[in-house]
Design a protein around this motif. Structure first.
Motif, PDB file in Angstrom:
ATOM      1  N   UNK A 146       4.774   4.368   5.114  1.00  0.00           N
ATOM      2  CA  UNK A 146       3.928   3.437   5.617  1.00  0.00           C
ATOM      3  C   UNK A 146       2.772   3.175   4.546  1.00  0.00           C
ATOM      4  N   UNK A 147       2.379   4.160   3.766  1.00  0.00           N
ATOM      5  CA  UNK A 147       1.256   4.092   2.855  1.00  0.00           C
ATOM      6  C   UNK A 147       1.757   3.169   1.635  1.00  0.00           C
ATOM      7  N   UNK A 148       3.061   3.453   1.259  1.00  0.00           N
ATOM      8  CA  UNK A 148       3.673   2.496   0.108  1.00  0.00           C
ATOM      9  C   UNK A 148       3.646   1.224   0.520  1.00  0.00           C
ATOM     10  N   UNK A 149       3.951   0.796   1.801  1.00  0.00           N
ATOM     11  CA  UNK A 149       4.253  -0.606   2.249  1.00  0.00           C
ATOM     12  C   UNK A 149       2.831  -1.346   2.397  1.00  0.00           C
ATOM     13  N   UNK A 150       1.907  -0.490   2.793  1.00  0.00           N
ATOM     14  CA  UNK A 150       0.344  -1.132   3.140  1.00  0.00           C
ATOM     15  C   UNK A 150      -0.481  -0.861   1.769  1.00  0.00           C
ATOM     16  N   UNK A 151      -0.281  -0.246   0.959  1.00  0.00           N
ATOM     17  CA  UNK A 151      -1.193   0.072  -0.210  1.00  0.00           C
ATOM     18  C   UNK A 151      -0.438   0.253  -1.449  1.00  0.00           C
ATOM     19  N   UNK A 165       1.992   0.034  -4.889  1.00  0.00           N
ATOM     20  CA  UNK A 165       2.179  -0.944  -6.066  1.00  0.00           C
ATOM     21  C   UNK A 165       3.643  -1.257  -5.738  1.00  0.00           C
ATOM     22  N   UNK A 166       3.733  -2.659  -5.938  1.00  0.00           N
ATOM     23  CA  UNK A 166       5.188  -3.407  -5.796  1.00  0.00           C
ATOM     24  C   UNK A 166       6.001  -2.862  -6.816  1.00  0.00           C
ATOM     25  N   UNK A 167       7.186  -2.841  -6.476  1.00  0.00           N
ATOM     26  CA  UNK A 167       8.281  -2.252  -7.511  1.00  0.00           C
ATOM     27  C   UNK A 167       7.922  -0.774  -8.042  1.00  0.00           C
ATOM     28  N   UNK A 168       7.192  -0.025  -7.123  1.00  0.00           N
ATOM     29  CA  UNK A 168       6.852   1.331  -7.414  1.00  0.00           C
ATOM     30  C   UNK A 168       7.258   2.250  -6.562  1.00  0.00           C
ATOM     31  N   UNK A 169       8.423   3.064  -6.591  1.00  0.00           N
ATOM     32  CA  UNK A 169       8.683   3.497  -5.460  1.00  0.00           C
ATOM     33  C   UNK A 169       8.007   4.884  -5.246  1.00  0.00           C
ATOM     34  N   UNK A 170       7.805   5.459  -4.086  1.00  0.00           N
ATOM     35  CA  UNK A 170       7.167   6.841  -3.814  1.00  0.00           C
ATOM     36  C   UNK A 170       8.309   7.916  -4.225  1.00  0.00           C
ATOM     37  N   UNK A 171       7.661   9.035  -4.753  1.00  0.00           N
ATOM     38  CA  UNK A 171       8.608  10.158  -4.952  1.00  0.00           C
ATOM     39  C   UNK A 171       8.280  11.603  -4.414  1.00  0.00           C
ATOM     40  N   UNK A 172       9.272  12.514  -4.010  1.00  0.00           N
ATOM     41  CA  UNK A 172       8.877  13.459  -3.666  1.00  0.00           C
ATOM     42  C   UNK A 172       8.554  14.374  -4.818  1.00  0.00           C
ATOM     43  N   UNK A 173       7.647  15.366  -4.560  1.00  0.00           N
ATOM     44  CA  UNK A 173       7.207  16.389  -5.647  1.00  0.00           C
ATOM     45  C   UNK A 173       8.275  17.025  -6.033  1.00  0.00           C
ATOM     46  N   UNK A 174       9.181  17.392  -5.349  1.00  0.00           N
ATOM     47  CA  UNK A 174      10.551  18.157  -5.912  1.00  0.00           C
ATOM     48  C   UNK A 174      11.432  17.378  -6.776  1.00  0.00           C
ATOM     49  N   UNK A 175      11.179  15.793  -6.687  1.00  0.00           N
ATOM     50  CA  UNK A 175      11.957  14.991  -7.410  1.00  0.00           C
ATOM     51  C   UNK A 175      11.326  14.849  -8.917  1.00  0.00           C
ATOM     52  N   UNK A 176       9.929  14.835  -8.726  1.00  0.00           N
ATOM     53  CA  UNK A 176       9.434  14.786 -10.036  1.00  0.00           C
ATOM     54  C   UNK A 176       9.276  16.169 -10.883  1.00  0.00           C
ATOM     55  N   UNK A 177       9.321  17.218 -10.275  1.00  0.00           N
ATOM     56  CA  UNK A 177       9.441  18.781 -10.905  1.00  0.00           C
ATOM     57  C   UNK A 177      10.338  19.531  -9.997  1.00  0.00           C
ATOM     58  N   UNK A 178      11.467  19.436 -10.567  1.00  0.00           N
ATOM     59  CA  UNK A 178      12.594  20.051  -9.985  1.00  0.00           C
ATOM     60  C   UNK A 178      12.491  21.531 -10.534  1.00  0.00           C
ATOM     61  N   UNK A 179      13.207  22.493  -9.629  1.00  0.00           N
ATOM     62  CA  UNK A 179      13.161  23.989 -10.204  1.00  0.00           C
ATOM     63  C   UNK A 179      13.828  24.061 -11.464  1.00  0.00           C
TER      64      UNK A 179
END
Length: 180
Positions: A159-164, A166-180
């Motif tokens: 919802x936040x990504x759709x409403x506010x 950046x275009x063509x900027x997918x949201x990511x989980x923290x676990x995807x950005x910082x895998x163990x």
């Protein structure tokens, strides 16, 4: 994500996902780190400043907003903005934490007239609550940051990504950005 730099080692042996945000004062740095648990449920969304601020205005009904502007909390907010300014000066070696938000829908009842008959139109109004980082948000907005990353729950990220977002900027989980 256009602001995401990547994972970087931080003080204390932690690894942080670091972001570079352009402002009138130059680039400033923000970060998010892994926690003991919940990294699958935490998301990072890159938002447009104006859209986020507009959703934040929707948090409180108009009748509540006016008295708050005149409140005695102006000095406290000024101090927080000064601290935010100082915090953003530390640069990439000590980035400030991301702003944490909630993005939700509130039922909205609006009166209207249909064929001369009074009716109630029921809709929903999206809003953003800033859980942590109101001063950082105001500082970024006042310094002309066109976009910046925020943290929210994975359930609210679409919802936040759709409403506010950046275009063509997918949201990511923290676990995807910082895998163990």
């Amino acid at each position: 994500m256009q602001t995401y730099i990547g994972p970087c080692d931080a003080v204390g042996g932690r690894t942080l996902a670091v972001f570079k945000v352009g402002t009138r004062q130059g680039d400033v740095y923000m970060s998010v780190g892994r926690t003991e648990f919940g990294n699958e449920e935490r998301a990072v969304v890159e938002v447009r400043r104006d859209a986020l601020v507009g959703l934040w205005r929707n948090e409180m009904p108009g009748s509540i907003r006016a008295p708050l502007r005149r409140s005695t909390h102006a000095d406290a907010m000024r101090q927080k903005l000064e601290l935010a300014d100082e915090g953003f000066q530390f640069g990439a070696h000590d980035p400030v934490p991301l702003v944490e938000v909630r993005c939700r829908l509130r039922p909205h009842l609006a009166p209207r007239v249909v064929n001369g008959t009074a009716a109630i139109n029921s809709t929903s109004r999206p809003y953003v609550s800033i859980v942590d980082g109101a001063a950082r948000t105001l500082w970024l907005a006042s310094q002309g940051a066109a976009c910046f990353p925020v943290e929210c729950s994975v359930a609210e990220a679409p919802l936040l990504a759709r409403l506010a977002g950046m275009p063509q900027s997918p949201w990511l989980r923290v676990s995807e950005m910082l895998p163990q």
